[in-house]
Design a protein around this motif. Structure first.
Motif, PDB file in Angstrom:
ATOM      1  N   ILE A   8       1.035  -1.330  -0.091  1.00  0.00           N
ATOM      2  CA  ILE A   8      -0.076  -0.347   0.037  1.00  0.00           C
ATOM      3  C   ILE A   8       0.848   1.101   0.161  1.00  0.00           C
ATOM      4  CG2 ILE A   8      -1.616   1.618   1.030  1.00  0.00           C
ATOM      5  CD1 ILE A   8      -2.850  -1.127   2.261  1.00  0.00           C
ATOM      6  N   ILE A   9       0.401   2.065  -0.554  1.00  0.00           N
ATOM      7  CA  ILE A   9       1.413   3.656  -1.660  1.00  0.00           C
ATOM      8  C   ILE A   9       0.397   4.532  -0.501  1.00  0.00           C
ATOM      9  CG2 ILE A   9       2.595   4.942  -2.491  1.00  0.00           C
ATOM     10  CD1 ILE A   9       2.583   2.199  -4.682  1.00  0.00           C
ATOM     11  N   VAL A  10       1.301   5.650   0.277  1.00  0.00           N
ATOM     12  CA  VAL A  10      -0.228   6.121   0.824  1.00  0.00           C
ATOM     13  C   VAL A  10       1.042   7.709   0.788  1.00  0.00           C
ATOM     14  CG1 VAL A  10      -0.368   7.551   2.888  1.00  0.00           C
ATOM     15  CG2 VAL A  10      -0.320   5.033   2.025  1.00  0.00           C
ATOM     16  N   SER A  11       0.434   8.966   0.294  1.00  0.00           N
ATOM     17  CA  SER A  11       1.194  10.152  -0.322  1.00  0.00           C
ATOM     18  C   SER A  11       0.491  11.248   1.174  1.00  0.00           C
ATOM     19  CB  SER A  11       1.042  10.394  -1.459  1.00  0.00           C
ATOM     20  OG  SER A  11       1.862   9.501  -2.606  1.00  0.00           O
TER      21      SER A  11
ATOM     22  N   GLY B 294       8.089  10.093   4.193  1.00  0.00           N
ATOM     23  CA  GLY B 294       7.667   8.889   3.791  1.00  0.00           C
ATOM     24  C   GLY B 294       8.928   8.312   3.500  1.00  0.00           C
ATOM     25  N   ALA B 295       8.653   6.533   3.305  1.00  0.00           N
ATOM     26  CA  ALA B 295       9.972   5.738   3.414  1.00  0.00           C
ATOM     27  C   ALA B 295       9.286   4.091   3.212  1.00  0.00           C
ATOM     28  CB  ALA B 295      10.954   5.578   5.038  1.00  0.00           C
TER      29      ALA B 295
ATOM     30  N   SER C 212      -0.372   1.056  11.289  1.00  0.00           N
ATOM     31  CA  SER C 212       0.144   2.232  12.096  1.00  0.00           C
ATOM     32  C   SER C 212       0.855   2.565  11.029  1.00  0.00           C
ATOM     33  CB  SER C 212       0.715   1.905  13.612  1.00  0.00           C
ATOM     34  OG  SER C 212       2.214   0.899  12.734  1.00  0.00           O
ATOM     35  N   LEU C 213       1.297   1.998  10.355  1.00  0.00           N
ATOM     36  CA  LEU C 213       2.099   2.357   9.492  1.00  0.00           C
ATOM     37  C   LEU C 213       1.423   3.716   8.248  1.00  0.00           C
ATOM     38  CD1 LEU C 213       4.881  -0.109   9.013  1.00  0.00           C
ATOM     39  CD2 LEU C 213       4.876   1.724  10.600  1.00  0.00           C
ATOM     40  N   ILE C 214       0.722   2.925   7.921  1.00  0.00           N
ATOM     41  CA  ILE C 214      -1.243   3.795   6.994  1.00  0.00           C
ATOM     42  C   ILE C 214      -0.681   5.114   7.515  1.00  0.00           C
ATOM     43  CG2 ILE C 214      -2.748   3.181   6.143  1.00  0.00           C
ATOM     44  CD1 ILE C 214      -2.551   0.440   5.814  1.00  0.00           C
ATOM     45  N   LEU C 215      -0.962   5.126   8.689  1.00  0.00           N
ATOM     46  CA  LEU C 215      -2.099   5.887   9.335  1.00  0.00           C
ATOM     47  C   LEU C 215      -0.716   6.764   9.633  1.00  0.00           C
ATOM     48  CD1 LEU C 215      -3.897   4.844  12.436  1.00  0.00           C
ATOM     49  CD2 LEU C 215      -4.698   6.084  10.649  1.00  0.00           C
ATOM     50  N   ALA C 216       0.390   6.918   9.971  1.00  0.00           N
ATOM     51  CA  ALA C 216       2.127   7.280   9.331  1.00  0.00           C
ATOM     52  C   ALA C 216       1.867   8.556   8.354  1.00  0.00           C
ATOM     53  CB  ALA C 216       3.744   6.287  10.198  1.00  0.00           C
ATOM     54  N   GLY C 217       1.818   6.989   7.148  1.00  0.00           N
ATOM     55  CA  GLY C 217       2.300   7.794   5.721  1.00  0.00           C
ATOM     56  C   GLY C 217       0.821   8.812   6.296  1.00  0.00           C
ATOM     57  N   LEU C 218       0.010   9.103   5.916  1.00  0.00           N
ATOM     58  CA  LEU C 218      -0.806   9.850   6.242  1.00  0.00           C
ATOM     59  C   LEU C 218      -0.090  11.457   6.712  1.00  0.00           C
ATOM     60  CD1 LEU C 218      -4.656   8.658   7.553  1.00  0.00           C
ATOM     61  CD2 LEU C 218      -3.801   8.741   5.420  1.00  0.00           C
TER      62      LEU C 218
ATOM     63  N   ALA D 285       2.764  11.989   6.921  1.00  0.00           N
ATOM     64  CA  ALA D 285       4.776  12.350   6.075  1.00  0.00           C
ATOM     65  C   ALA D 285       4.703  12.931   5.033  1.00  0.00           C
ATOM     66  CB  ALA D 285       5.731  10.879   5.991  1.00  0.00           C
ATOM     67  N   GLU D 286       5.814  13.248   5.150  1.00  0.00           N
ATOM     68  CA  GLU D 286       6.425  14.470   3.562  1.00  0.00           C
ATOM     69  C   GLU D 286       6.333  13.246   2.371  1.00  0.00           C
ATOM     70  OE1 GLU D 286       9.017  16.902   4.837  1.00  0.00           O
ATOM     71  OE2 GLU D 286       7.907  18.261   5.658  1.00  0.00           O
ATOM     72  N   GLY D 287       6.295  13.261   1.510  1.00  0.00           N
ATOM     73  CA  GLY D 287       6.513  12.486   0.686  1.00  0.00           C
ATOM     74  C   GLY D 287       5.627  11.412   0.014  1.00  0.00           C
ATOM     75  N   GLU D 288       6.164  10.540   0.350  1.00  0.00           N
ATOM     76  CA  GLU D 288       5.270   8.730   0.010  1.00  0.00           C
ATOM     77  C   GLU D 288       5.848   7.927   0.537  1.00  0.00           C
ATOM     78  OE1 GLU D 288       4.576   6.712  -4.570  1.00  0.00           O
ATOM     79  OE2 GLU D 288       6.362   5.363  -3.450  1.00  0.00           O
ATOM     80  N   THR D 289       4.590   7.150   1.312  1.00  0.00           N
ATOM     81  CA  THR D 289       5.046   5.961   2.200  1.00  0.00           C
ATOM     82  C   THR D 289       4.574   4.203   1.500  1.00  0.00           C
ATOM     83  OG1 THR D 289       5.073   7.456   3.942  1.00  0.00           O
ATOM     84  CG2 THR D 289       4.289   4.704   4.231  1.00  0.00           C
ATOM     85  N   ARG D 290       5.664   3.359   1.576  1.00  0.00           N
ATOM     86  CA  ARG D 290       4.987   1.860   0.814  1.00  0.00           C
ATOM     87  C   ARG D 290       5.025   1.059   1.516  1.00  0.00           C
ATOM     88  NH1 ARG D 290       5.990   0.234  -4.589  1.00  0.00           N
ATOM     89  NH2 ARG D 290       5.267  -1.834  -5.281  1.00  0.00           N
ATOM     90  N   VAL D 291       3.870   0.853   2.008  1.00  0.00           N
ATOM     91  CA  VAL D 291       3.601  -0.260   3.691  1.00  0.00           C
ATOM     92  C   VAL D 291       3.917  -1.568   3.189  1.00  0.00           C
ATOM     93  CG1 VAL D 291       2.732  -1.064   5.269  1.00  0.00           C
ATOM     94  CG2 VAL D 291       2.630   1.613   4.944  1.00  0.00           C
TER      95      VAL D 291
END
Length: 422
Positions: A4-7, A365-366, A378-384, A386-392
């Motif tokens: 799941i990718i979150v920007s 994002g990381a 929890s990582l998806i929520l953090a991605g909401l 975060a600056e940039g893109e988070t890939r879980v």
């Protein structure tokens, strides 16, 4: 496997519908083993764990009919073919052990593999075994299977639980409905899922009192009958989505939520500077300032702070103003999400069952890896936030407990998508 990718950085506004409780449904489904009459469950969540429990029950000969896209299930064990729960199914899910009590109660025998599930602690079966042995069961562990018999049936007993185990309370409560005489469970778990199970058993004809307290009394009956029962709202999904606007701003209403399901959680949110209001539609949540405030959290059995919301709360506290301390008293190994949050810029120190979180102004994002169900979200929520893109990565855990998480968050403005892992 999917990712799941979150920007991050987009405020959330709108309504999020909350599904029926996974942990309640997984206890309600085995209750069908107590009766040859049909059990109809409504508001069933559509999750991989529900599919696993369905497969387990079908392997025993239970007929399962799904309707309305899986939200309604009709279960009937009038023509069971087996009392053996095999490893290949049971290994996928901890709640599989909940067939033990019902099988012993109605069929006086069961062979059940030791269960599996998320790697968040041993969660041993000895509490279940000790309790059922007090009721006359003879249980032996051989080759990874519990071989259990109850010659002449189970008998009512005083059952003091050394720990207020939800699973053991559920197993004993179901077993006691058909036992001869009266069973008293002392130090019983008080969770809403226990209350929901007791209400269902009562609808089937069981004689039970005391749900929601630490003492549950069950008078055994000869047989149980048919019933229709709605699964209670999922308090863990509710709490998870209540946190979403705290990460990135906005105002979200969690449809179907009620304060009584998340009282201790809401108390911590209020201390952290989060407004929660209740209406006939659900719970509406909005952050009062620019950042949440630091708070200390200790996980405890209900009505204390839920262990299943600890990872999500830690993620929020990574952005809090100040230093927070979290103590995990339910499961060991339940801070495995902390190193992944650190990859996103969080400042967390873990020592045994305690974590110290020094709030930072922002996360970045990381690529991160989910280690269990609640860590995933929890990582998806953090991605909401975060600056940039988070890939879980490894989000197969997520599908065990959250129904279409990317669709629900997208509907209120999140930039989130599910993709195939590279």
């Amino acid at each position: 496997m999917d990712s799941i990718i979150v920007s991050g950085g987009t405020p959330l506004n709108g309504d999020i519908p909350i599904a029926g409780a996974k942990n309640a449904a997984l206890a309600l489904m085995p209750a069908t083993l107590l009766s040859g009459a049909p059990l109809t469950l409504t508001n069933v969540p559509r999750l991989s764990d529900i599919k696993t429990m369905t497969a387990l029950l079908e392997s025993l000969g239970v007929e399962v009919t799904s309707m309305q896209g899986g939200k309604v299930q009709v279960l009937s064990s009038h023509a069971m073919t087996s009392t053996r729960a095999d490893y290949e199914i049971v290994r996928k899910m901890r709640a599989s052990n909940l067939v033990l009590g019902p099988l012993l109660a109605r069929h006086h025998e069961a062979i059940v593999s030791l269960p599996g599930g998320c790697a968040i602690g041993a969660r041993p079966m000895d509490i279940h075994i000790d309790a059922l042995e007090l009721m006359g069961a003879q249980i032996e562990l051989r080759d990874g299977y519990l071989h259990a018999v109850a010659p002449g049936g189970l008998k009512g007993a005083r059952v003091p639980l050394r720990f207020a185990s939800v699973g053991a309370t559920e197993n004993v409560a179901m077993a006691a409905t058909l036992a001869k005489g009266t069973t008293v469970i002392e130090n019983a778990a008080r969770e809403p899922e226990i209350v929901d199970l007791v209400r269902c058993l009562r609808a089937m004809g069981a004689q039970i009192e005391g749900e929601g307290t630490s003492t549950i009394e069950i008078q055994g009956v000869e047989a149980l009958g048919a019933a229709t029962h709605p699964v209670v709202t999922d308090r863990i999904e509710l709490g998870t989505y209540m946190l979403a606007p705290v990460f990135c701003g906005g105002e979200v209403t969690c449809l179907g939520g009620t304060l009584d399901l998340v009282t201790s959680f809401v108390e911590k949110l209020d201390a952290a500077g989060v407004d929660v209001s209740e209406s006939d539609r659900g719970l509406t949540v909005k952050l009062r300032g620019d950042r949440p405030r630091a708070v200390d959290v200790v996980t405890e059995p209900f009505p204390g702070f839920p262990t299943d919301l600890q990872a999500q709360m830690m993620a929020m506290l990574c952005l809090a103003d100040g230093t927070s301390k979290l103590e995990e008293r339910i499961f060991e190994n339940r801070f495995m999400h902390a190193p992944e949050l650190v990859r996103m810029g969080a400042n967390i120190e873990v020592q045994g069952g305690q974590a110290t979180v020094h709030g930072v102004a922002r996360l970045k994002g990381a690529p991160v890896m989910a280690t269990d169900l609640r860590a995933s979200v929890s990582l998806i929520l953090a991605g909401l936030a975060a600056e940039g893109e988070t890939r879980v990565n490894r989000v197969y855990h997520l599908d065990r407990g959250y129904e279409h998480v990317e669709d629900k968050l997208s509907a209120v403005g999140a930039r989130i998508e599910r993709v195939q892992e590279r």
